[in-house]
Scaffold this motif. Structure first.
Motif, mmCIF file in Angstrom:
data_model
loop_
_atom_site.group_PDB
_atom_site.id
_atom_site.type_symbol
_atom_site.label_atom_id
_atom_site.label_comp_id
_atom_site.label_asym_id
_atom_site.label_seq_id
_atom_site.Cartn_x
_atom_site.Cartn_y
_atom_site.Cartn_z
ATOM 1 N N GLU A 160 0.813 -1.207 0.000
ATOM 2 C CA GLU A 160 0.000 0.000 0.000
ATOM 3 C C GLU A 160 0.852 1.265 0.000
ATOM 4 O O GLU A 160 1.861 1.369 0.695
ATOM 5 N N ALA A 161 0.416 2.239 -0.796
ATOM 6 C CA ALA A 161 0.919 3.611 -0.740
ATOM 7 C C ALA A 161 -0.307 4.472 -0.988
ATOM 8 O O ALA A 161 -0.583 4.887 -2.111
ATOM 9 N N LEU A 188 -1.572 3.729 4.732
ATOM 10 C CA LEU A 188 -0.134 3.987 4.701
ATOM 11 C C LEU A 188 0.176 5.123 3.731
ATOM 12 O O LEU A 188 -0.246 5.099 2.570
ATOM 13 N N ALA A 189 0.937 6.108 4.205
ATOM 14 C CA ALA A 189 1.356 7.230 3.373
ATOM 15 C C ALA A 189 2.458 6.789 2.417
ATOM 16 O O ALA A 189 3.163 5.801 2.646
ATOM 17 N N VAL A 207 7.999 -4.563 -7.194
ATOM 18 C CA VAL A 207 7.111 -3.931 -6.220
ATOM 19 C C VAL A 207 5.957 -3.264 -6.958
ATOM 20 O O VAL A 207 6.160 -2.542 -7.944
ATOM 21 N N VAL A 208 4.739 -3.513 -6.463
ATOM 22 C CA VAL A 208 3.552 -2.815 -6.943
ATOM 23 C C VAL A 208 3.065 -1.905 -5.823
ATOM 24 O O VAL A 208 2.754 -2.383 -4.729
ATOM 25 N N LEU A 209 3.017 -0.610 -6.075
ATOM 26 C CA LEU A 209 2.463 0.340 -5.119
ATOM 27 C C LEU A 209 0.959 0.398 -5.353
ATOM 28 O O LEU A 209 0.504 0.662 -6.469
ATOM 29 N N ALA A 210 0.184 0.133 -4.301
ATOM 30 C CA ALA A 210 -1.233 -0.173 -4.490
ATOM 31 C C ALA A 210 -2.137 0.590 -3.526
ATOM 32 O O ALA A 210 -1.664 1.276 -2.613
ATOM 33 N N HIS A 211 -3.438 0.436 -3.749
ATOM 34 C CA HIS A 211 -4.492 1.012 -2.915
ATOM 35 C C HIS A 211 -4.353 2.533 -2.820
ATOM 36 O O HIS A 211 -4.508 3.129 -1.744
ATOM 37 N N GLU A 224 7.194 9.071 -7.719
ATOM 38 C CA GLU A 224 8.289 10.019 -7.500
ATOM 39 C C GLU A 224 8.748 10.016 -6.046
ATOM 40 O O GLU A 224 9.947 9.999 -5.757
ATOM 41 N N THR A 225 7.779 10.015 -5.124
ATOM 42 C CA THR A 225 8.127 10.033 -3.694
ATOM 43 C C THR A 225 8.905 8.791 -3.298
ATOM 44 O O THR A 225 9.943 8.871 -2.630
ATOM 45 N N VAL A 226 8.430 7.631 -3.703
ATOM 46 C CA VAL A 226 9.079 6.378 -3.320
ATOM 47 C C VAL A 226 10.449 6.266 -3.970
ATOM 48 O O VAL A 226 11.437 5.906 -3.304
ATOM 49 N N ARG A 227 10.548 6.582 -5.245
ATOM 50 C CA ARG A 227 11.842 6.490 -5.926
ATOM 51 C C ARG A 227 12.872 7.439 -5.305
ATOM 52 O O ARG A 227 14.038 7.087 -5.161
#
Length: 260
Positions: A160-161, A188-189, A207-211, A224-227
């Motif tokens: 989740e992100a 989750l932020a 990785v899949v950023l989801a929800h 962008e934030t995660v990378r």
């Protein structure tokens, strides 16, 4: 292994995992018709599913469950607290409901549930293991130590992100809802998802950023934030972003695409 994210977001969630010729659906938060058509577009019939795993009883994870169970009589696996809460939300034949407490084996695959911090009866994430490892962890108020451990070593990880804090704070949601989302039993932020990835010792293959929240997030923003956070830690991971309306397909053969 092939993973099809049929839908992911606040309007409905459903993920199909195929591993070692076994197919499992995680959540049925969109209509049974949409699930059937979505699977059919990849040459999969619902009758081929070995079962349905439910993370928790909120509507965006079970909306299609009643019809799906009537049509196909698939076994449904969830924690006891979730099954008890389901009885208030959907009508499912009792013989299809299978309570789980720890690990169990489904058609040769090891299936593990792990507790998540969310405002539901007994919310969990799922880890499926065979020749490879798949993990899904969404609807997290925060990443507990047991969730962090469960994320280790996944070949494909769905994490989740949900929201950007500034967008949430400045958005139109009423304050009680904002407070719920930001709480330890909410969601989750983006940055918290990134730091969970950064802490992993055995990093995931994909990785899949989801929800993602439609109101309080944007696909380009979360990526962008995660990378950026991972880059600062010297970490490079294959990332993709799941959407509400466009299926996302991943394979450990490094094939990844979205379908309109």
């Amino acid at each position: 292994m092939q993973v099809v994210v049929l839908a992911s977001g606040s309007k409905g969630n459903a993920v199909m995992v195929e591993m070692d010729e076994v197919k499992i659906l995680i959540d049925a938060g969109i209509s049974a018709t949409r699930i059937r058509k979505g699977l059919a577009s990849f040459g999969i019939e619902p009758e081929e599913l070995s079962g349905i795993l439910i993370t928790h009883e909120h509507r965006d994870h079970i909306a299609g469950l009643t019809t799906l169970s009537k049509w196909y009589h698939l076994p449904i696996f969830a924690r006891r607290g979730t099954l008890a809460a389901l009885s208030c939300a959907v009508t499912v034949p009792r013989e299809l409901l299978h309570p789980v407490a720890g690990d169990f084996v489904l058609e040769g695959l090891k299936v593990e549930s792990f507790a998540t911090s969310h405002d539901a009866a007994e919310s969990v994430g799922w880890r499926i293991g065979g020749s490879e490892q798949f993990v899904l962890a969404t609807d997290l108020g925060f990443v507990t130590s047991n969730v962090q451990q469960a994320l280790e070593g996944a070949d494909i990880l769905v994490l989740e992100a949900n929201y950007d804090p500034d967008m949430l704070q400045d958005g139109s949601y009423p304050w009680p809802l904002k407070r719920r989302i930001m709480s330890n039993r909410g969601h989750l932020a983006n940055a918290d998802a990134a730091w969970a990835l950064a802490r992993l010792k055995d990093r995931p293959g994909q990785v899949v950023l989801a929800h993602l929240s439609e109101e309080n997030n944007r696909p380009e923003m979360v990526e962008e934030t995660v990378r950026k956070i991972l880059h600062r830690q010297g970490i490079d991971l294959p990332l993709s972003v799941a959407r509400q309306t466009e299926p996302l397909v991943l394979s450990t053969e490094n094939v990844m695409y979205q379908c309109s």
